[in-house]
Design an enzyme around this catalytic site. Structure first.
Site, PDB file in Angstrom:
ATOM      1  N   THR A 224       5.150 -12.364  28.306  1.00  0.00           N
ATOM      2  CA  THR A 224       5.337 -12.334  29.678  1.00  0.00           C
ATOM      3  C   THR A 224       7.012 -12.492  29.933  1.00  0.00           C
ATOM      4  O   THR A 224       7.506 -11.734  30.617  1.00  0.00           O
ATOM      5  CB  THR A 224       4.653 -13.443  30.390  1.00  0.00           C
ATOM      6  OG1 THR A 224       3.344 -13.178  30.424  1.00  0.00           O
ATOM      7  CG2 THR A 224       5.086 -13.454  31.815  1.00  0.00           C
ATOM      8  N   THR A 225       7.678 -13.419  29.256  1.00  0.00           N
ATOM      9  CA  THR A 225       9.025 -13.532  29.176  1.00  0.00           C
ATOM     10  C   THR A 225       9.928 -12.683  28.762  1.00  0.00           C
ATOM     11  O   THR A 225      10.918 -12.310  29.353  1.00  0.00           O
ATOM     12  CB  THR A 225       9.319 -14.981  28.489  1.00  0.00           C
ATOM     13  OG1 THR A 225       8.552 -16.208  28.638  1.00  0.00           O
ATOM     14  CG2 THR A 225      10.969 -15.521  28.427  1.00  0.00           C
TER      15      THR A 225
ATOM     16  N   TYR B 138      -4.603  -9.045  38.276  1.00  0.00           N
ATOM     17  CA  TYR B 138      -4.864  -8.346  39.423  1.00  0.00           C
ATOM     18  C   TYR B 138      -6.284  -7.840  39.709  1.00  0.00           C
ATOM     19  O   TYR B 138      -6.633  -8.078  40.682  1.00  0.00           O
ATOM     20  CB  TYR B 138      -3.937  -7.168  39.499  1.00  0.00           C
ATOM     21  CG  TYR B 138      -3.975  -6.504  40.987  1.00  0.00           C
ATOM     22  CD1 TYR B 138      -3.228  -6.877  42.011  1.00  0.00           C
ATOM     23  CD2 TYR B 138      -4.902  -5.201  41.138  1.00  0.00           C
ATOM     24  CE1 TYR B 138      -3.229  -6.326  43.152  1.00  0.00           C
ATOM     25  CE2 TYR B 138      -4.853  -4.442  42.214  1.00  0.00           C
ATOM     26  CZ  TYR B 138      -4.170  -4.990  43.219  1.00  0.00           C
ATOM     27  OH  TYR B 138      -4.297  -4.627  44.440  1.00  0.00           O
TER      28      TYR B 138
ATOM     29  N   TYR C 278      -4.297 -15.874  26.263  1.00  0.00           N
ATOM     30  CA  TYR C 278      -3.115 -16.532  27.079  1.00  0.00           C
ATOM     31  C   TYR C 278      -3.742 -16.710  28.586  1.00  0.00           C
ATOM     32  O   TYR C 278      -4.051 -15.751  29.025  1.00  0.00           O
ATOM     33  CB  TYR C 278      -2.057 -15.603  26.845  1.00  0.00           C
ATOM     34  CG  TYR C 278      -0.883 -16.200  27.917  1.00  0.00           C
ATOM     35  CD1 TYR C 278      -0.538 -17.560  28.146  1.00  0.00           C
ATOM     36  CD2 TYR C 278       0.303 -15.209  27.908  1.00  0.00           C
ATOM     37  CE1 TYR C 278       0.297 -17.730  28.864  1.00  0.00           C
ATOM     38  CE2 TYR C 278       1.495 -15.421  28.768  1.00  0.00           C
ATOM     39  CZ  TYR C 278       1.458 -16.790  29.244  1.00  0.00           C
ATOM     40  OH  TYR C 278       2.499 -17.238  29.934  1.00  0.00           O
TER      41      TYR C 278
ATOM     42  N   ARG D 295       0.363 -16.726  37.089  1.00  0.00           N
ATOM     43  CA  ARG D 295       0.902 -15.345  37.079  1.00  0.00           C
ATOM     44  C   ARG D 295      -0.150 -14.424  37.269  1.00  0.00           C
ATOM     45  O   ARG D 295      -0.176 -13.384  37.823  1.00  0.00           O
ATOM     46  CB  ARG D 295       1.575 -15.134  35.766  1.00  0.00           C
ATOM     47  CG  ARG D 295       3.070 -15.657  35.671  1.00  0.00           C
ATOM     48  CD  ARG D 295       3.534 -15.147  34.572  1.00  0.00           C
ATOM     49  NE  ARG D 295       5.061 -15.531  34.382  1.00  0.00           N
ATOM     50  CZ  ARG D 295       5.919 -15.049  34.870  1.00  0.00           C
ATOM     51  NH1 ARG D 295       6.056 -13.919  35.614  1.00  0.00           N
ATOM     52  NH2 ARG D 295       7.244 -15.587  34.804  1.00  0.00           N
TER      53      ARG D 295
ATOM     54  N   LYS E 161      -3.022 -19.925  24.173  1.00  0.00           N
ATOM     55  CA  LYS E 161      -1.999 -20.435  24.723  1.00  0.00           C
ATOM     56  C   LYS E 161      -2.460 -20.927  26.183  1.00  0.00           C
ATOM     57  O   LYS E 161      -2.623 -19.994  26.849  1.00  0.00           O
ATOM     58  CB  LYS E 161      -0.723 -19.285  24.850  1.00  0.00           C
ATOM     59  CG  LYS E 161       0.493 -19.864  25.608  1.00  0.00           C
ATOM     60  CD  LYS E 161       1.436 -18.674  25.977  1.00  0.00           C
ATOM     61  CE  LYS E 161       2.698 -18.878  26.602  1.00  0.00           C
ATOM     62  NZ  LYS E 161       3.634 -18.003  26.821  1.00  0.00           N
TER      63      LYS E 161
ATOM     64  N   ILE F  13       4.434 -22.523  22.746  1.00  0.00           N
ATOM     65  CA  ILE F  13       5.064 -21.347  22.980  1.00  0.00           C
ATOM     66  C   ILE F  13       6.056 -21.219  24.258  1.00  0.00           C
ATOM     67  O   ILE F  13       5.453 -21.592  25.377  1.00  0.00           O
ATOM     68  CB  ILE F  13       4.069 -20.202  23.164  1.00  0.00           C
ATOM     69  CG1 ILE F  13       3.188 -20.244  21.721  1.00  0.00           C
ATOM     70  CG2 ILE F  13       4.842 -18.819  23.361  1.00  0.00           C
ATOM     71  CD1 ILE F  13       2.077 -18.968  21.828  1.00  0.00           C
TER      72      ILE F  13
END
Length: 293
Positions: free
Chosen positions: A45-46, A108, A134, A139, A162, A204
């Site tokens: 994501t980052t 979504y 994750y 998000r 995560k 992480i």
């Protein structure tokens, strides 16, 4: 045996003039490894995969694998709200030589808990590349419950989680329910030490983009049971951690990395560069930790 223990950096993806800045990415990888990082996450994501093309996404993963050259594990960000796309990303990442994949809960679509189980089992069935699940409700709009996670972790290809929920109690209860079937990593820099103290294998991290040596030290102190020293580092890093999340990540991380000359201060729309009113807070937190900005 855990894929890694300590600190894995969720790498930013440097951009320059609208394109992936591969020389800057190479420098970032080398700097991380030289600082003693335990693992690298490519196109998580980052790393802004949501605004990269498919070819760019895969190219970033391949580049990080190639530059790392087996010195630390590379975990490929393969998550998607399309199960078939996640499977294909896993297949390609395995071909590149990635050690594992980080698969975010489908965003979504807002599937059910049963849908989450089916999704992760489909990904794990289709690829022999080990899976780190994750969970990041802020998000994705969906929170994986403990019972669903326990069912998911019964699959032999699921090796880790995560966990980036803000509900610490639920996060710990998930570890109880999973009961050693997979390893846990904190997805929240601000509570990394408390979670490691309770049995997580590491963090992480976003802040380790900026301070890889210090964040790795903090994680290892916690793993070694040196709780007082680890807690001191957690508190010392907290102002920077908070500043890195005062706007949507990785906007502040890009600003911080640009300030120390690691990359351009460039994100892709719909993200925009850090607001000027927030920059003094970020830079002051960096200076307090000895960074020259």
């Amino acid at each position: 045996m855990a894929l890694f223990e300590g600190c894995g950096t969720a790498l930013i993806t440097p951009f320059k003039n609208g394109e992936v800045d591969y020389p800057a990415l190479d420098r970032l990888v080398e700097t991380q490894i030289e600082a003693g990082i335990d693992a690298l996450i490519a196109a998580g994501t980052t790393g802004e995969p949501a605004t990269m093309t498919w070819d760019e996404h895969l190219s970033v993963i391949r580049r990080v694998v190639d530059v790392t050259h087996g010195r630390v594990p590379v975990i490929a960000g393969t998550g998607s709200n399309c199960t078939r796309e996640a499977v294909e990303a896993a297949r390609m990442s395995k071909e590149f030589g990635a050690d594992a994949q980080l698969v975010v809960t489908p965003y979504y679509n807002k599937t059910s808990q049963e849908g989450l189980i089916a999704h992760f089992h489909a990904v794990a069935d289709a690829a022999t590349l080990p899976v780190i699940v994750y969970n990041v409700p802020s998000r994705t709009g969906i929170n994986m419950g403990g019972e669903a996670l326990r069912a998911i972790c019964k699959h032999p290809n699921i090796i880790g989680i995560k966990e980036a929920s803000s509900d610490v109690g639920q996060s710990l209860d998930k570890m109880r329910l999973v009961d050693g079937m997979a390893d846990f990593y904190s997805g929240n820099d601000d509570i990394a030490v408390p979670m490691i103290t309770c049995g997580y294998k590491g963090v992480i991290s976003v802040v380790s983009n900026v301070l890889p040596k210090e964040t790795t030290l903090m994680a290892h102190l916690a793993l070694e049971g040196k709780n007082k020293e680890a807690a001191a580092w957690q508190l010392k890093l907290l102002p920077l951690i908070n500043a890195l999340f005062c706007e949507t990540s990785p906007i502040p991380a890009k600003a911080a990395m640009a300030a120390i000359g690691m990359c351009e201060d460039e994100v892709r729309l719909p993200l925009v560069p850090m607001q000027e009113r927030n920059r003094p807070r970020l830079y002051e937190a960096m200076r307090e930790l000895g960074l020259n900005v």
